[in-house]
Design an enzyme around this catalytic site. Structure first.
Site, PDB file in Angstrom:
ATOM      1  N   PRO A   1       0.836  -1.209   0.000  1.00  0.00           N
ATOM      2  CA  PRO A   1       0.000   0.000   0.000  1.00  0.00           C
ATOM      3  C   PRO A   1       0.869   1.257   0.000  1.00  0.00           C
ATOM      4  O   PRO A   1       1.791   1.382   0.799  1.00  0.00           O
ATOM      5  CB  PRO A   1      -0.796  -0.124   1.306  1.00  0.00           C
ATOM      6  CG  PRO A   1      -0.766  -1.576   1.641  1.00  0.00           C
ATOM      7  CD  PRO A   1       0.560  -2.073   1.150  1.00  0.00           C
ATOM      8  N   GLU A   2       0.598   2.166  -0.922  1.00  0.00           N
ATOM      9  CA  GLU A   2       1.297   3.443  -0.973  1.00  0.00           C
ATOM     10  C   GLU A   2       0.347   4.532  -0.479  1.00  0.00           C
ATOM     11  O   GLU A   2      -0.729   4.241   0.036  1.00  0.00           O
ATOM     12  CB  GLU A   2       1.816   3.694  -2.388  1.00  0.00           C
ATOM     13  CG  GLU A   2       2.835   2.647  -2.827  1.00  0.00           C
ATOM     14  CD  GLU A   2       3.501   2.956  -4.150  1.00  0.00           C
ATOM     15  OE1 GLU A   2       3.417   4.111  -4.611  1.00  0.00           O
ATOM     16  OE2 GLU A   2       4.114   2.046  -4.732  1.00  0.00           O
TER      17      GLU A   2
ATOM     18  N   LYS B   1       2.572   7.303   5.303  1.00  0.00           N
ATOM     19  CA  LYS B   1       1.780   6.073   5.205  1.00  0.00           C
ATOM     20  C   LYS B   1       1.338   5.566   6.578  1.00  0.00           C
ATOM     21  O   LYS B   1       0.952   4.404   6.723  1.00  0.00           O
ATOM     22  CB  LYS B   1       2.568   4.997   4.458  1.00  0.00           C
ATOM     23  CG  LYS B   1       2.836   5.387   2.999  1.00  0.00           C
ATOM     24  CD  LYS B   1       3.200   4.203   2.133  1.00  0.00           C
ATOM     25  CE  LYS B   1       4.533   3.633   2.476  1.00  0.00           C
ATOM     26  NZ  LYS B   1       4.924   2.545   1.549  1.00  0.00           N
TER      27      LYS B   1
END
EC number: 3.2.2.23
Length: 270
Positions: A2-3, A57
């Site tokens: 996941p970015e 993030k």
């Protein structure tokens, strides 16, 4: 992995269910994540989550007495479910809420994290030295030119340094550089102010579009309601090495740069 867009999509998905709600229970089935889940996480019980924010993030569950910091790592995902929903494989942590819901962290590869800090979230050692958010006014061509001055580092590697700017991960660095017409190996300090202005604009456009489309689902990522992201359908270069450029039909080149897969058009990107 996941970015930033995927993490922001997760934040938007869970925020309505958590904001203003008291935590009633924290269940840690297996705390062996990237860093062990601290016992202090139980301090979250009986506290009200006033805000769900994001820094880089990290997802931040903010209360009056501390902040729970969540990171999805390589394969983590969050779900909002009804209390009592049976746990499945890799469901490591539940945060149960007074509204009858729970926030569940699933992480097959265990590179995610759940931490607890009593200090202001921005002062935490993991967050204090991060660069600006790419979708804010603080990230602009003048700032980027100042950071890039004299640097021989490849621009793609430079953009992925979270001390320079957060959240421009591998997928979106590839896409933004293609859109800006900049070769990923070009030295960061050897790019004109005009081209940096174009690059900044494309980074913002690509990230905003990815968020709007629910992120990019390549393997592990789904949003808080279990739906995949659809930005994968708009990828121009990432994952397309050896295929034709959509613009000029030159076959896209694929190399390793900074130990990451890098795809570009040798004709369109200079």
């Amino acid at each position: 992995m996941p970015e930033l867009p995927e993490v922001e999509v997760s934040r938007q998905g869970i925020s309505p269910w958590l904001t203003g709600i008291k935590v009633t229970r924290v269940v840690v089935r297996d705390g062996r994540l990237r860093w062990p889940v601290p016992g202090e996480i139980q301090e979250l019980v009986d506290l009200t989550i006033h805000r769900v924010s994001r820094r880089a993030k990290y997802l931040l569950l903010e209360t009056d007495f501390g902040t729970a910091d969540l990171h999805l790592g390589m394969s983590g995902s969050l779900r909002v479910l009804n209390i009592g929903t049976p746990a499945e494989k890799h469901d490591h942590v539940d945060i149960e809420l007074a509204n009858g819901k729970l926030l569940r962290l699933n992480d097959p590869r265990r590179f995610g994290a759940l931490l607890w800090t009593r200090e202001p979230a921005e002062a935490h050692a993991l967050l204090a030295k991060l660069g600006p958010e790419p979708l804010t006014d603080a990230f602009n061509a003048e700032y980027l030119q100042g950071r890039a001055k004299g640097r021989s580092t490849a621009i793609k590697t430079f953009l992925m340094d979270n001390h320079v700017v957060v959240g421009v991960g591998n997928i979106y660095a590839n896409e933004a550089l293609y859109a800006a017409g900049i070769h990923p190996k070009r030295a960061a300090g050897n790019i004109s102010a005009e081209r940096l202005e174009t690059l900044v604009a494309e980074i913002k456009r690509v990230l905003a579009s990815a968020i709007q489309q629910g992120g990019t689902t390549l393997k592990d990522f789904t949003s808080a309601d279990g739906k995949p992201g659809y930005f994968v359908q708009q990828l121009q270069v990432y994952g397309r090495g050896g295929q034709a450029c959509f613009h000029c039909h030159t076959l896209l080149s694929e190399i390793r740069l900074g130990q990451r897969t890098t795809v570009f058009c040798s004709h369109c990107q200079r």
